[in-house]
Design a protein around this motif. Structure first.
Motif, PDB file in Angstrom:
ATOM      1  N   ILE A 189      -6.935  -1.816  -6.678  1.00  0.00           N
ATOM      2  CA  ILE A 189      -8.246  -0.986  -6.952  1.00  0.00           C
ATOM      3  C   ILE A 189      -9.781  -1.222  -6.191  1.00  0.00           C
ATOM      4  CG2 ILE A 189      -9.508   0.152  -9.041  1.00  0.00           C
ATOM      5  CD1 ILE A 189      -7.734  -1.178 -10.488  1.00  0.00           C
ATOM      6  N   TYR A 190     -10.011  -2.420  -5.529  1.00  0.00           N
ATOM      7  CA  TYR A 190     -10.830  -2.555  -5.039  1.00  0.00           C
ATOM      8  C   TYR A 190     -11.081  -1.989  -3.682  1.00  0.00           C
ATOM      9  CZ  TYR A 190     -15.405  -4.607  -3.404  1.00  0.00           C
ATOM     10  OH  TYR A 190     -16.778  -4.564  -2.802  1.00  0.00           O
ATOM     11  N   GLU A 191      -9.482  -2.073  -3.097  1.00  0.00           N
ATOM     12  CA  GLU A 191      -9.550  -1.922  -1.712  1.00  0.00           C
ATOM     13  C   GLU A 191      -9.471  -0.577  -1.999  1.00  0.00           C
ATOM     14  OE1 GLU A 191      -5.760  -2.844  -0.597  1.00  0.00           O
ATOM     15  OE2 GLU A 191      -7.129  -5.702   0.218  1.00  0.00           O
ATOM     16  N   LYS A 192      -9.194   0.956  -3.563  1.00  0.00           N
ATOM     17  CA  LYS A 192      -8.863   1.972  -3.050  1.00  0.00           C
ATOM     18  C   LYS A 192     -10.609   2.975  -2.779  1.00  0.00           C
ATOM     19  CE  LYS A 192      -4.740   3.168  -4.669  1.00  0.00           C
ATOM     20  NZ  LYS A 192      -3.435   2.818  -6.204  1.00  0.00           N
TER      21      LYS A 192
ATOM     22  N   ILE B 189      -7.397  11.249   1.018  1.00  0.00           N
ATOM     23  CA  ILE B 189      -7.946  10.581   2.581  1.00  0.00           C
ATOM     24  C   ILE B 189      -6.571   9.238   2.495  1.00  0.00           C
ATOM     25  CG2 ILE B 189      -8.924   8.813   1.215  1.00  0.00           C
ATOM     26  CD1 ILE B 189     -10.819   8.062   4.485  1.00  0.00           C
ATOM     27  N   GLU B 190      -6.303   9.134   3.691  1.00  0.00           N
ATOM     28  CA  GLU B 190      -5.034   8.047   3.897  1.00  0.00           C
ATOM     29  C   GLU B 190      -4.902   7.026   3.913  1.00  0.00           C
ATOM     30  OE1 GLU B 190      -1.510   6.707   6.992  1.00  0.00           O
ATOM     31  OE2 GLU B 190      -3.130   8.561   7.788  1.00  0.00           O
ATOM     32  N   ASN B 191      -4.052   5.856   2.744  1.00  0.00           N
ATOM     33  CA  ASN B 191      -4.992   4.344   3.043  1.00  0.00           C
ATOM     34  C   ASN B 191      -3.618   4.051   3.770  1.00  0.00           C
ATOM     35  OD1 ASN B 191      -4.478   2.011   2.042  1.00  0.00           O
ATOM     36  ND2 ASN B 191      -4.698   2.071   0.073  1.00  0.00           N
ATOM     37  N   GLU B 192      -4.250   4.076   4.877  1.00  0.00           N
ATOM     38  CA  GLU B 192      -3.645   3.136   6.029  1.00  0.00           C
ATOM     39  C   GLU B 192      -3.059   1.979   5.782  1.00  0.00           C
ATOM     40  OE1 GLU B 192      -5.950   3.587   9.277  1.00  0.00           O
ATOM     41  OE2 GLU B 192      -6.101   5.310   9.336  1.00  0.00           O
ATOM     42  N   GLN B 193      -3.501   1.114   5.223  1.00  0.00           N
ATOM     43  CA  GLN B 193      -2.973  -0.231   4.532  1.00  0.00           C
ATOM     44  C   GLN B 193      -1.873  -0.027   4.162  1.00  0.00           C
ATOM     45  OE1 GLN B 193      -5.714  -2.745   2.811  1.00  0.00           O
ATOM     46  NE2 GLN B 193      -4.616  -4.558   2.498  1.00  0.00           N
ATOM     47  N   GLU B 194      -1.617   0.697   2.867  1.00  0.00           N
ATOM     48  CA  GLU B 194      -0.680   0.842   2.303  1.00  0.00           C
ATOM     49  C   GLU B 194       0.239   1.543   2.667  1.00  0.00           C
ATOM     50  OE1 GLU B 194       0.882  -0.080  -1.383  1.00  0.00           O
ATOM     51  OE2 GLU B 194      -1.037  -0.413  -0.506  1.00  0.00           O
ATOM     52  N   THR B 195      -0.038   2.409   3.558  1.00  0.00           N
ATOM     53  CA  THR B 195       1.130   3.139   4.366  1.00  0.00           C
ATOM     54  C   THR B 195       2.117   2.039   5.163  1.00  0.00           C
ATOM     55  OG1 THR B 195       0.012   5.389   4.941  1.00  0.00           O
ATOM     56  CG2 THR B 195       1.620   4.593   5.963  1.00  0.00           C
ATOM     57  N   ASP B 196       0.703   1.321   6.220  1.00  0.00           N
ATOM     58  CA  ASP B 196       1.892   0.508   7.078  1.00  0.00           C
ATOM     59  C   ASP B 196       2.709  -0.524   6.081  1.00  0.00           C
ATOM     60  OD1 ASP B 196       0.223   1.635   8.950  1.00  0.00           O
ATOM     61  OD2 ASP B 196      -1.450  -0.347   9.071  1.00  0.00           O
TER      62      ASP B 196
ATOM     63  N   ASN C 124      10.436   8.863   8.442  1.00  0.00           N
ATOM     64  CA  ASN C 124      10.174   9.507   6.613  1.00  0.00           C
ATOM     65  C   ASN C 124      10.008   8.777   5.801  1.00  0.00           C
ATOM     66  OD1 ASN C 124      12.846  10.935   7.933  1.00  0.00           O
ATOM     67  ND2 ASN C 124      14.045   9.641   7.657  1.00  0.00           N
ATOM     68  N   VAL C 125       8.888   7.850   6.191  1.00  0.00           N
ATOM     69  CA  VAL C 125       7.693   7.224   5.277  1.00  0.00           C
ATOM     70  C   VAL C 125       6.867   8.443   5.275  1.00  0.00           C
ATOM     71  CG1 VAL C 125       6.114   5.339   4.971  1.00  0.00           C
ATOM     72  CG2 VAL C 125       8.635   5.612   5.502  1.00  0.00           C
ATOM     73  N   ASP C 126       6.357   9.139   3.675  1.00  0.00           N
ATOM     74  CA  ASP C 126       5.210   9.522   3.892  1.00  0.00           C
ATOM     75  C   ASP C 126       4.477   8.879   3.609  1.00  0.00           C
ATOM     76  OD1 ASP C 126       6.817  12.108   3.592  1.00  0.00           O
ATOM     77  OD2 ASP C 126       7.244  11.782   1.451  1.00  0.00           O
ATOM     78  N   PRO C 127       2.808   8.946   3.877  1.00  0.00           N
ATOM     79  CA  PRO C 127       1.664   8.493   4.615  1.00  0.00           C
ATOM     80  C   PRO C 127       1.558   8.139   2.583  1.00  0.00           C
ATOM     81  CG  PRO C 127       1.535  10.626   6.045  1.00  0.00           C
ATOM     82  CD  PRO C 127       2.749  10.545   5.122  1.00  0.00           C
ATOM     83  N   VAL C 128       0.821   7.111   2.310  1.00  0.00           N
ATOM     84  CA  VAL C 128       0.217   7.206   1.460  1.00  0.00           C
ATOM     85  C   VAL C 128      -1.039   7.470   1.038  1.00  0.00           C
ATOM     86  CG1 VAL C 128      -0.481   5.236  -0.548  1.00  0.00           C
ATOM     87  CG2 VAL C 128       1.380   5.043   1.187  1.00  0.00           C
ATOM     88  N   THR C 129      -1.467   8.680   0.505  1.00  0.00           N
ATOM     89  CA  THR C 129      -2.890   9.459   0.221  1.00  0.00           C
ATOM     90  C   THR C 129      -3.511   9.000  -0.835  1.00  0.00           C
ATOM     91  OG1 THR C 129      -1.944  10.905   2.432  1.00  0.00           O
ATOM     92  CG2 THR C 129      -3.768  11.460   1.168  1.00  0.00           C
TER      93      THR C 129
END
Length: 711
Positions: free
Chosen positions: A263-266, A63-70, A240-245
């Motif tokens: 870690i809790y968010e993950k 799954i993509e970590n949208e918050q970390e990707t943003d 060019n930023v890859d999604p954090v997955t």
């Protein structure tokens, strides 16, 4: 009235079998559901922030970590520098001003030298102040307004060589600064850069001071913020930023590690803290199992409709399904993404058993269903994923088993099929290795292909070991069992041959006719042949009461009444069935012995009784039945009568054979003896034609050899 009762019984029987199929498949579906549940159902944890975990937790999904990707994208945007547009017009203009000053001084100097040469004795030389005034008349207003007179005074005093060097130094310094771009906030810095160049030059201190003032005048802003370029640069950087997955199987927290906010968010993102999210994969699994069970119900009902399909075969199908799924589940407990243990599963066992116990079409359908379930079972317990590699391997392995299991004459045919399965397993494993981009060694090839060999070997051995259980335990008849029963060394076959040789010969002839006719319409010819061997076994109790066994002896029926004779004749199918039951022969063979005369009339003794007793009842001279229930039994009943009738002909011509066959088939149809069998009119025509062709080959005309006349 009697027909209505029979129809109601048949309807009740079919309804009960339908209910049995539905309930059995529902139980099988429940088993499938619970055996695959942990492959889609993830364990959830009751964890608080800043506590220490007691076990290592991995992500069950990708799954993509949208918050970390943003956050990563924001940082990337902030790191993008603003884009500026450098104005070449301003650069050229400011350098032109400097060139204009030095060119004007040079021009002024040349004019001064010329005047001196022309008027040596007339006018005194110009003062420094006068030179400055003349210079200012040559320069642009922009220059005059921004540069003090003392700077001009210094410049006009420069020696020619000094002035040329100063001009070149200043122009080069300005070009470097302007090419780099001078923004409003770094104008002073650009000026300082030029002053540094001047400071370390070989010019006189007075010249350096004058050049510094010119640098202050010349350096202006020439680089301006470009909104469009800046936005485009930021967009490009973001793209060019890859999604954090978070990858399936990735360790989110290790045993003994503190649960931080990150870690809790993950854990929350992976659904490991929300038990409600597990309901959706369970619904998906339930839908898949429903589709699989629907296919199974349709296939079982189709077989039940077209062939004699009893409960034992339904049970066998369910047991095989459970067995195959258990094989896969046990191996999956030790399988990982690295070891590929699914190659070892003896998956072809199910296909081999179903083809022999049921039919080939069912084996293909169940092979597809087992491959689908296998792709779930071997998904490494990652919800939402399927192990397509395992599914493809299972499908081709089972298909190979179906294709290579041909002409089953003994159990060695299964081992021969195992060789074909081995070849296909190795080819499938190699194609997976060659298609992958990962590096592999010779040892990897050897280990994984050996898994395929083990799978094929286990499949063949397990099939040979389990087949007797289904044959004996559930009473299911297979081709191998039929071939064993067809052996002349069977005790009952020996009994028939020694005690009723005429009946034995008759049975062999009926077997040949029945097998040929059954194969012509797609029925089970081998079953018909073996069933025909045993169909008149009951005659061995009183063999001499049957004409084919009366050789050079008087007919015992001449000594008893027609009714007693009929009773003896009518009893033989049921005596034979009883003997077969005592010797535990398959139900299909017993049914053939019991039903092959149906409810036909023993015409010879009935009409003989009518001659003496006009009130004779036809019911006393009819077989009690039941009528033939399958195509094979119906064909045997026809061939039984046809063979006896044709054998009684003194000169069996082709026309007489056709007349007899047609007459017997029409008589069976008119008397309703074929009503309970699934034979169609089209199939009956094929059967009639096939029997006639076979009999003509048996009773073909022969050359009449001349007899030697006695002298």
């Amino acid at each position: 009235m009697e027909k209505k009762k029979k129809k109601s019984k048949l309807f009740y029987y079919m309804k009960n079998k339908w209910i049995f199929i539905i309930l059995s498949v529902i139980l099988l579906g429940i088993f499938f559901f619970f055996i695959t549940l942990n492959n889609v159902h993830t364990e959830t944890y009751n964890i608080e922030r800043f506590t220490t975990t007691k076990e290592t937790i991995r992500s069950p999904i990708t799954i993509e970590n949208e918050q970390e990707t943003d956050r990563k994208r924001r940082e990337t945007v902030q790191a993008v520098e603003d884009r500026y547009e450098i104005s070449t017009e301003i650069t050229e203009e400011r350098i032109a001003y400097i060139n204009e000053i030095f060119e004007a001084i040079s021009k002024l100097e040349m004019e001064s030298v010329k005047e001196d040469s022309d008027n040596k004795d007339i006018a005194p030389p110009l003062t420094n102040q006068e030179k400055v005034q003349q210079l200012k008349q040559l320069l642009s207003p922009e220059i005059n307004q921004n540069i003090n007179d003392w700077v001009f005074a210094e410049l006009v005093e420069f020696p020619k060589e000094e002035r040329s060097k100063a001009n070149e130094l200043l122009i080069n310094s300005l070009q470097e600064v302007f090419e780099a771009g001078v923004r409003a906030e770094n104008t002073q810095g650009a000026t300082s850069t030029i002053k540094q160049s001047i400071k370390y030059s070989s010019l006189t201190p007075e010249s350096k001071e004058a050049l510094n003032k010119l640098a202050e005048f010349a350096v202006v802003e020439n680089s301006f913020f470009d909104v469009e370029k800046t936005m485009n640069a930021r967009k490009e950087a973001v793209s060019n930023v890859d999604p954090v997955t978070i990858r399936a199987g990735e360790v989110l927290v290790r045993e003994g590690q503190v649960i931080t906010n990150e870690i809790y968010e993950k854990l929350e993102l992976a659904g490991l803290l929300d038990s409600k999210r597990n309901i959706i994969p369970m619904i998906g699994l339930g839908l898949l199992i429903t589709l699989i069970c629907s296919v199974i119900v349709y296939e079982l009902q189709r077989i039940n409709k077209h062939t004699h399909f009893d409960k034992s075969k339904i049970i066998a199908t369910l047991l095989i399904s459970v067995l195959v799924i258990l094989f896969m589940k046990v191996v999956s407990l030790y399988s990982t993404q690295a070891n590929s243990f699914f190659y070892v599963v003896p998956i072809a066992t199910g296909a081999l058993l179903i083809k022999q116990l049921i039919q080939e079409r069912s084996a293909i359908i169940f092979s597809c269903l087992f491959a689908i379930l296998g792709s779930i079972i071997f998904n490494n317990q990652i919800p939402g994923s399927l192990n397509i590699e395992a599914g493809i391997y299972f499908f081709f392995s089972q298909l190979a088993a179906i294709v290579f299991l041909m002409n089953v004459k003994d159990r060695l045919a299964i081992l021969k099929a195992g060789v074909g399965i081995t070849v296909i397993n190795i080819i499938t494993i190699l194609l997976f290795l060659f298609l992958s981009f990962e590096k592999y060694a010779i040892s990897d090839i050897f280990i994984q292909t050996s898994f395929g060999v083990i799978s094929a070997f286990l499949s063949a051995v397990l099939t040979i070991g389990l087949l007797p259980f289904f044959e004996t335990g559930l009473g299911i008849l297979t081709d191998i069992k039929l071939l064993q029963l067809a052996s002349p060394n069977q005790p009952l076959m020996k009994k028939l041959l020694t005690e009723a040789p005429g009946t034995y010969h008759h049975s062999v002839m009926v077997a040949n006719l029945s097998e040929t006719a059954c194969e012509a319409i797609g029925a089970n010819g081998l079953l018909a042949r073996v069933g025909a061997y045993y169909h008149d076994l009951g005659k061995t109790l009183k063999p001499h009461y049957f004409i084919e066994n009366q050789l050079a002896m008087s007919n015992p029926h001449d000594l008893i009444t027609a009714k007693e004779s009929a009773a003896i004749i009518i009893k033989h199918p049921y005596d034979g069935a009883a003997m077969l039951k005592r010797h535990r022969l398959p139900k299909e063979i017993i049914d053939i012995a019991e039903q092959h005369h149906g409810e036909t009339l023993v015409k010879y003794f009935f009409y003989k009784e009518l001659e003496k007793n006009k009130k004779a009842k036809e019911a006393d001279f009819r077989y009690p039945g039941p009528k033939p229930q399958t195509r094979e039994i119906a064909i045997i009943s026809i061939c039984d009568s046809v063979e006896a009738a044709v054998r009684s002909l003194k000169e069996p011509t082709e026309d007489k054979i056709e007349q007899i066959v047609t007459s017997i088939i029409n008589d069976r149809m008119t008397d309703g003896q074929l009503d309970d069998s699934p034979l169609t009119l089209k199939e009956l025509k094929v059967v009639q034609r096939t029997i006639c062709t076979t009999l003509k080959g048996i009773f073909h005309s022969r050359i009449q050899y001349p007899m030697k006349e006695a002298k």
